[in-house]
Motif scaffolding. Structure first.
Motif, short mmCIF file in Angstrom:
data_model
loop_
_atom_site.label_atom_id
_atom_site.label_comp_id
_atom_site.label_asym_id
_atom_site.label_seq_id
_atom_site.Cartn_x
_atom_site.Cartn_y
_atom_site.Cartn_z
N UNK A 128 -72.87 72.16 -21.31
CA UNK A 128 -74.23 72.61 -21.62
C UNK A 128 -75.11 71.43 -22.04
N UNK A 129 -74.53 70.55 -22.87
CA UNK A 129 -75.30 69.38 -23.30
C UNK A 129 -75.62 68.48 -22.13
N UNK A 130 -74.66 68.36 -21.21
CA UNK A 130 -74.89 67.53 -20.03
C UNK A 130 -75.99 68.12 -19.16
N UNK A 131 -76.05 69.47 -19.05
CA UNK A 131 -77.12 70.12 -18.29
C UNK A 131 -78.48 69.78 -18.88
N UNK A 132 -78.57 69.81 -20.21
CA UNK A 132 -79.82 69.46 -20.87
C UNK A 132 -80.19 68.01 -20.59
N UNK A 133 -79.21 67.14 -20.67
CA UNK A 133 -79.47 65.72 -20.40
C UNK A 133 -79.93 65.52 -18.96
N UNK A 134 -79.28 66.25 -18.04
CA UNK A 134 -79.67 66.13 -16.64
C UNK A 134 -81.12 66.57 -16.44
N UNK A 135 -81.50 67.66 -17.13
CA UNK A 135 -82.88 68.13 -17.02
C UNK A 135 -83.88 67.13 -17.54
N UNK A 136 -83.56 66.52 -18.69
CA UNK A 136 -84.46 65.50 -19.25
C UNK A 136 -84.55 64.30 -18.33
#
Length: 365
Positions: A128-136
């Motif tokens: 989930x954290x990686x998804x957020x990072x990818x979005x940013x």
């Protein structure tokens, strides 16, 4: 030579419901064409630049266009027009720029996370954290990814966005701050053109009204004599305070208020037309119930009982104009209203419908 058979993946069924899965992702032009990506970035930056330009226009209009003392209506309209255009561009530029950025440049992959127990596994948390990072990262605001692929920072977008957001509030704040030095003589709200002997005249032609003209059940929209002789700007300002409704009821239906025994004449009575809620014009009269209705928020006043509020958000009765009849039979005012017309404001003593704060009383004397 035989070819391998193609087997479609069977849909997953849970609890009797078929999971359709996610539709095939279709990349946008900006995702696969560097030129389209750069073009979209320039378009977003241009929208943010348009926002900054709008702010500059609004500030220029406020300081650069001369409205004089407000008597030149065309000059005031011209200044307000350009301030409005500037504020519009300042707000719309930011809004459309953010929307275009999201639709063309930010990450648009659909992601599904199934619901599990409240405490997920460490692997799911990391995902989930990686998804957020990818979005940013995809938005262009983040840093290059850990693999060093060097997803570019969009410095142009960040700079234009920060600039637009930083100065856009000035398009609204500067005129407000500039007006802080304006004339705040609120005693102007306290007095109108009505005074001893001023005739009640028809709105808008200004013809005087005789008592014999007012029949039971009739309603006249009234302005003070001499109002039409004023310059346009002053006329509008005075009319906004002085407009009156003149009615005639059967004298037996009137409940005369204490201290107002001589404020009406044979059932002819006059009240301010300005609603005490937010200042809308009260203009709808129900003859059978003797009710005046404000069309804005349905405040209802009983003109047979001192124009007291019988329904709606208004908290005070309509101010009554004391009237009499002169030697020629024309209806005239005995004096001005005994209280400010329209909505309450900050100097009126709370809970008192007829008294103002000492500062205004001293100013009026």
């Amino acid at each position: 030579m035989s070819t391998p058979e193609h087997h479609e993946e069977e849909p997953v069924t849970k609890n009797g419901f078929t999971d359709p899965g996610l539709a095939h992702h279709r990349p946008r032009r900006a995702d696969v064409e560097p030129k389209a990506d750069r073009r979209a970035e320039r378009q977003v930056a241009a929208l943010f630049g348009l926002s900054a330009l709008g702010t500059i226009i609004a500030i220029w209009a406020y300081f650069g266009l001369d409205a004089g003392d407000g008597s030149d209506v065309d000059a005031v309209h011209r200044m307000n027009l350009w301030i409005g255009i500037g504020v519009f561009l300042a707000m719309v530029g930011i809004g459309f720029g953010a929307i275009h950025w999201a639709k063309t440049l930010m990450r648009d992959h659909e992601m599904v996370e199934e619901r599990h127990a409240l405490r997920t596994s460490d692997e799911n948390r990391e995902a989930a954290i990686q998804n957020l990072k990818d979005g940013v990262t995809d938005s262009g605001l983040g840093t290059p990814d850990e693999a060093g692929t060097g997803v570019k920072r969009r410095s142009l977008l960040k700079g234009s966005l920060i600039t637009a957001l930083a100065i856009a509030p000035l398009s609204v704040l500067v005129p407000q701050i500039g007006n802080m030095g304006s004339d705040w003589n609120i005693s102007k709200f306290r007095h109108t053109m009505w005074g001893p002997g001023v005739r009640l005249t028809r709105d808008p032609d200004g013809s005087p009204i005789k008592a014999a003209d007012v029949t039971i059940g009739s309603v006249f929209h009234v302005i003070p004599e001499g109002l039409n002789d004023l310059e346009h700007h002053e006329k509008m300002a005075e009319k906004a305070k002085a407009v009156v409704l003149l009615l005639r009821l059967n004298p037996e239906d009137l409940k005369i208020q204490e201290g107002r025994e001589d404020w009406s004449f044979d059932g002819v009575i006059a009240y301010s037309k300005i609603c005490t809620h937010v200042g809308c014009p009260v203009a709808l009269y129900e003859q059978q119930t003797h009710h005046l209705l404000c069309p804005c928020h349905q405040s209802t006043f009983d003109v047979s009982d001192g124009a007291k509020v019988v329904f709606g958000p208004a908290k005070r009765p309509l101010p009554q104009l004391p009237i009499s009849v002169d030697d020629d039979g024309y209806i005239v005012a005995q004096n001005d209203f005994d209280e400010p017309v329209g909505p309450s404001y900050w100097t009126r003593l709370k809970g008192d419908s007829t008294t103002e704060a000492t500062s205004v009383e001293e100013e009026s004397h």
